[in-house]
Design an enzyme around this catalytic site. Structure first.
Site, mmCIF file in Angstrom:
data_model
loop_
_atom_site.group_PDB
_atom_site.id
_atom_site.type_symbol
_atom_site.label_atom_id
_atom_site.label_comp_id
_atom_site.label_asym_id
_atom_site.label_seq_id
_atom_site.Cartn_x
_atom_site.Cartn_y
_atom_site.Cartn_z
ATOM 1 N N CYS A 78 0.838 -1.207 0.000
ATOM 2 C CA CYS A 78 0.000 0.000 0.000
ATOM 3 C C CYS A 78 0.870 1.254 0.000
ATOM 4 O O CYS A 78 1.565 1.531 0.969
ATOM 5 C CB CYS A 78 -0.907 -0.080 1.234
ATOM 6 S SG CYS A 78 -1.578 1.460 1.834
ATOM 7 N N CYS A 81 0.303 3.859 2.675
ATOM 8 C CA CYS A 81 0.765 3.344 3.977
ATOM 9 C C CYS A 81 2.263 3.634 4.152
ATOM 10 O O CYS A 81 2.707 3.997 5.232
ATOM 11 C CB CYS A 81 0.546 1.837 4.085
ATOM 12 S SG CYS A 81 -1.187 1.339 4.022
#
Ligand code: ZN
Length: 152
Positions: A78, A81
């Site tokens: 991600c 993230c």
């Protein structure tokens, strides 16, 4: 210097800044000052994200912590993230002594993602006194995250 901390089912493992020996800070006594079991130096409040290693650690931290717990649910694939990681570390340093910031890798610990009903990541859940009080998703700078969590 390490950029994160680990835990066990009873507490956060904190290396002593003076002698480097590992000390366990019991979840129920976070926020109190402690001394190193080896050299008696005063231990600082944890100011780095705690990487959760098991469902048991997660459950015990949430249910026993004497401080609010802010958890970052993330995954390696991600992009937002990854952008969030340094901001979350900054937030952990700024909130030291007032909150515990912890990280859950949703790929390594899918059981936690399921019980916490995580859909989009990064997701942030704030727990106080053993219960979820709020959640938000998406990248945000450290200051905005702490302000949302009322941990400034
Ligand atoms: Zn020590």
């Amino acid at each position: 210097m390490s950029s994160s901390l680990t835990a066990d089912p009873r507490g956060i493992i904190l290396p002593c800044p003076s002698c480097n020996s590992a000390n366990r800070l019991a979840f129920a006594r976070l926020g109190q000052t402690g001394r190193c079991g080896t050299c008696q130096a005063e231990l600082p409040s944890p100011g780095l994200p705690v990487v959760i290693g098991s469902e048991e650690e997660f459950t015990n931290l949430i249910s026993q912590s004497s401080l609010p717990v802010l958890v970052d649910f993330w995954a390696q694939w991600c992009g937002p993230c990854k952008m969030m990681a340094p901001e979350f570390s900054k937030a952990a340093t700024q909130a030291a002594g007032r909150a515990v910031l912890a990280k859950v890798n949703t790929e390594k610990l899918p059981g936690i993602s399921n019980t916490q009903r995580i859909q989009g990541i990064p997701a942030f859940i704030l727990y106080r006194g053993g219960s979820e009080t709020d959640r938000t998703t998406g990248f945000q700078p450290a200051g905005r995250l702490l302000s949302w969590a009322e941990l400034e």
